[in-house]
Scaffold this motif. Structure first.
Motif, short mmCIF file in Angstrom:
data_model
loop_
_atom_site.label_atom_id
_atom_site.label_comp_id
_atom_site.label_asym_id
_atom_site.label_seq_id
_atom_site.Cartn_x
_atom_site.Cartn_y
_atom_site.Cartn_z
N ASP A 1 0.97 8.46 -2.71
CA ASP A 1 -0.05 8.89 -3.67
C ASP A 1 -1.41 9.08 -3.02
O ASP A 1 -2.45 8.92 -3.66
CB ASP A 1 -0.16 7.88 -4.82
CG ASP A 1 -0.51 6.47 -4.34
OD1 ASP A 1 -0.49 6.25 -3.12
OD2 ASP A 1 -0.82 5.63 -5.20
N TYR B 1 0.85 -1.20 0.00
CA TYR B 1 0.00 0.00 0.00
C TYR B 1 0.88 1.24 0.00
O TYR B 1 1.60 1.51 0.94
CB TYR B 1 -0.89 -0.03 1.24
CG TYR B 1 -2.08 0.87 1.16
CD1 TYR B 1 -3.20 0.49 0.45
CD2 TYR B 1 -2.09 2.09 1.82
CE1 TYR B 1 -4.32 1.30 0.40
CE2 TYR B 1 -3.19 2.90 1.76
CZ TYR B 1 -4.30 2.50 1.06
OH TYR B 1 -5.39 3.29 1.00
N PHE C 1 -8.03 0.28 -4.47
CA PHE C 1 -6.90 1.21 -4.55
C PHE C 1 -5.65 0.49 -5.03
O PHE C 1 -4.79 1.06 -5.70
CB PHE C 1 -6.59 1.81 -3.18
CG PHE C 1 -7.61 2.80 -2.70
CD1 PHE C 1 -8.47 3.44 -3.59
CD2 PHE C 1 -7.72 3.09 -1.36
CE1 PHE C 1 -9.40 4.34 -3.14
CE2 PHE C 1 -8.65 4.00 -0.91
CZ PHE C 1 -9.50 4.62 -1.80
N ASP D 1 -4.07 11.20 -4.77
CA ASP D 1 -4.64 10.59 -5.97
C ASP D 1 -5.77 9.63 -5.65
O ASP D 1 -6.55 9.28 -6.54
CB ASP D 1 -3.55 9.85 -6.75
CG ASP D 1 -2.47 10.80 -7.26
OD1 ASP D 1 -2.78 11.99 -7.45
OD2 ASP D 1 -1.33 10.34 -7.44
N ARG D 2 -5.86 9.19 -4.42
CA ARG D 2 -6.87 8.20 -4.04
C ARG D 2 -8.15 8.85 -3.54
O ARG D 2 -9.12 8.15 -3.25
CB ARG D 2 -6.31 7.25 -2.98
CG ARG D 2 -5.17 6.38 -3.49
CD ARG D 2 -4.98 5.18 -2.59
NE ARG D 2 -4.50 5.52 -1.26
CZ ARG D 2 -3.22 5.57 -0.92
NH1 ARG D 2 -2.29 5.33 -1.82
NH2 ARG D 2 -2.86 5.85 0.31
N TYR D 3 -8.16 10.19 -3.40
CA TYR D 3 -9.32 10.87 -2.85
C TYR D 3 -9.74 12.01 -3.78
O TYR D 3 -8.92 12.60 -4.48
CB TYR D 3 -9.01 11.41 -1.45
CG TYR D 3 -8.72 10.31 -0.46
CD1 TYR D 3 -9.75 9.69 0.24
CD2 TYR D 3 -7.42 9.84 -0.28
CE1 TYR D 3 -9.49 8.64 1.12
CE2 TYR D 3 -7.15 8.80 0.60
CZ TYR D 3 -8.19 8.20 1.30
OH TYR D 3 -7.94 7.17 2.16
N GLU E 1 -5.71 6.37 7.43
CA GLU E 1 -6.77 6.26 6.44
C GLU E 1 -7.89 5.40 7.02
O GLU E 1 -7.64 4.36 7.63
CB GLU E 1 -6.25 5.66 5.14
CG GLU E 1 -5.20 6.55 4.48
CD GLU E 1 -4.83 6.07 3.10
OE1 GLU E 1 -5.58 6.35 2.16
OE2 GLU E 1 -3.79 5.39 2.98
#
Length: 610
Positions: A22, A18, A608, A25-27, A131
């Motif tokens: 980045d 994981y 993800f 970029d994930r949200y 997270e």
């Protein structure tokens, strides 16, 4: 082995790959949160995505500190009644996340039902990264608050530079702050179109009058390039002078009729009721953009834009700014306004903007010291049947608006006597935080009814409140953004005056002649302020608004050969089947709901990594 244990083991199997670099970029959205007036506070970043399909929030915090970090959701700016998540990474690299609830100041109590779900906890380059995910509705009625789509809510954030010494020994925060936010009103901004240009509409050194409320109007002649060739607005954003942020409450832009006969029409400005009559009348024309305190940039969906100029014959715009100056300060100079993003490339749909709700006049009435009082404005089926195309219109965004005693606003939708889910709602409305919300697209068909329901609380206000432009007066409106464009500027209503006479006849028959002689708002205010209010009088005058005959005005100044508004009397629509929200927390459903939430979070995390 319990659900939580199994899920945790599955998480451990994938966390090794994981990536933390980045995170943005994930949200969909990122906020840099500020600890105002707290020197030495670290950078605190908050990322989130609203998962509309699964009704959940995926979130991350990234803080330049190696201690515990926390966020909370609350109906107020303080620690009391706050749903809290506290996370950290210990010296061995193990991650922790606790769901707690603050009933009062001090360490929030650990929830029996843990609804913030951890899926990554990392320390890297001096940052702590947590997270997590949380369902909007957790079915935990003791220690959680429901996060309703559309509501304003307070986001609390805090941290400490040290980790807890144990899971039950968490030191008090070193830094804490709160901010009001709407988590659901934005969309991811599409890539900008080619040949993007900008048009700035700004005041020029306006000295804000030293009175509580001022509506300032200014006209702008469009550039020849826009007059000659249709341009399409893809976004608009406020440009607020730093020295007058506290005074600029809202701003509107209207299309104007041809003002070429007026000397100096370009850049003519002044208090709205004092500007030239033809310019003043522009406030009844098509509204094309609106902004209010708390909002930022508004972006149209990638298949929608608002057309201006060219074959449409637009020559002038009028900008209206509401200055709120409760302390009657003098000498404040303002240069605020709008920046419009424009392109010459047409999109699939032309957007429209229309106002629905209660007509802003003295028939919009909130009694003094009314704990809960509802006002309704109607856009009836007879209006939508006349002006909407056969396939209807698609609403994609909405702006709800009341003033300072407003507590909630709902845009309701009725189709042939059946109430559909609300188009938009804010059950915790805040006058100081208003924005145009992007919503799940909704089709309104010819023959549908719309109701704007505003709930007020005038407790502590010992005088009657009437509809008007002043901050101390009230409004009850909803401005819908939709496509395709149709010729409706407003669709509003108000109870007929003779019904108030009937109410006076019932509750104060000896004062009926006095009431009939009222011809000024001040006289009406004195009459109702001196009235001896009872619970029954409250309910009966509310019923006048809810069930009485309304005078309806709908249409536009640009409806073609039959240009003008339609005006008629009509009763509110019958609702044979009121809307009831689904009960996801019914008996036996809560456990399944919790299980589903965990599975959804796991699937989201796996997506993800793929």
């Amino acid at each position: 082995m319990g659900i939580l244990t199994v899920t945790a083991l599955l998480f451990l199997g994938v966390l090794g790959s994981y990536a933390v670099h980045d995170i943005p970029d994930r949200y969909d959205f990122a906020l840099n949160l500020q600890f105002d007036g707290q020197p030495g506070a670290a950078t605190f970043k908050f990322f989130y995505t609203y998962d509309r399909d699964n009704q959940m929030l995926r979130m991350a915090v990234k803080v330049l500190s190696l201690g515990w970090v926390g966020i909370g959701f609350s109906r107020n700016a303080f620690m009391t009644d706050t749903d809290v998540a506290i996370g950290w990474v210990d010296s061995s690299g193990a991650g922790y996340l606790q769901d707690r609830y603050a009933f009062r100041r001090g360490l929030p109590r650990l929830d029996v039902q843990q609804d913030f779900i951890l899926y990554n906890a990392t320390e890297t380059d001096g940052y702590t990264i947590i997270e997590m995910a949380r369902a909007l509705e957790t079915c935990d009625t003791q220690d959680d608050i429901t996060i309703n789509v559309g509501d304003t809510i307070y986001l609390l954030f805090a941290y400490h530079s040290m980790d807890p010494s144990s899971e039950n020994d968490i030191p008090q925060h070193e830094f804490r702050q709160s901010m009001i936010i709407n988590l659901f009103g934005s969309i991811v901004e599409p890539p900008p179109p080619d040949n993007l240009s900008f048009l700035d509409l700004l005041n020029e050194n306006v000295i804000i009058p030293g009175v509580e409320t001022t509506y300032w109007c200014k006209t702008f002649r469009l550039p020849d390039s826009i007059i000659n060739t249709t341009h399409y607005m893809t976004a608009f954003e406020p440009v607020i002078s730093s020295d007058t942020t506290a005074h600029v409450h809202h701003m509107l832009i209207y299309k104007c009729s041809d003002l070429t006969t007026i000397v100096g029409a370009n850049n003519a400005d002044g208090v709205c009721h004092s500007v030239h009559e033809e310019a003043r009348d522009c406030r009844d024309n098509l509204l094309i953009a609106g902004w209010a305190v708390g909002a930022g940039k508004f972006v149209y969906p990638e298949n929608v834009a608002y057309p201006i100029g060219g074959e449409r014959g637009d020559t002038y715009l009028l900008m209206e700014i509401h200055y709120d100056n409760p302390d009657n300060l003098v000498g404040r100079v303002d240069n605020s306004g709008f920046r419009l993003s424009l392109t010459q490339e047409a999109r699939q749909f032309n957007a429209g903007l229309s106002g629905v709700g209660a007509q802003t006049n003295s028939n919009l009435f909130v009694p003094p010291n009314a704990g809960i009082f509802n006002v309704f404005g109607y856009c009836p089926s007879s209006c939508t049947r006349e002006f909407l195309p056969e396939t209807g219109i698609t609403v994609f965004a909405n702006f709800l608006h009341t003033h300072t005693v407003g507590r909630s606003v709902i845009l309701r939708h009725i189709r042939r006597g059946v109430e559909l889910p609300p188009i938009d709602q804010n059950l915790f409305y805040d006058f100081d935080y208003q924005l145009t919300n992007h919503i799940t697209p909704r089709v309104i068909l010819p023959g549908d009814d719309l109701i704007v329901e505003c709930r007020y609380n005038s407790t502590g206000r010992n005088f009657s409140t009437f509809g008007g432009e002043s901050t101390s007066e009230e409004m009850c409106l909803s401005f819908i953004s939709y496509y395709p464009e149709v010729p409706i500027t407003y669709c509003v209503s108000f109870p007929r005056t003779d019904q108030y006479e009937d109410w006076v006849q019932t509750h104060a028959p000896l004062a009926l002649d006095t009431y009939r002689q009222i011809d000024e708002l001040g006289e009406a205010s004195n009459f109702f302020n001196s009235f001896q209010w009872t619970d029954q009088a409250f309910r009966d005058i509310e019923d006048v608004n809810l069930n009485g005959v309304h005078f309806v005005v709908c249409g536009s100044e640009t409806t073609g050969e039959d240009s003008g508004y339609r005006a008629f009397n009509e009763r509110p629509p019958p609702i044979n089947l009121p809307y009831e929200p689904p009960d996801v927390c019914s008996t036996g459903g809560a456990a399944q709901f919790a299980y589903s939430t965990i599975v959804v979070v796991l699937m989201a995390m796996l997506s993800f990594l793929l």
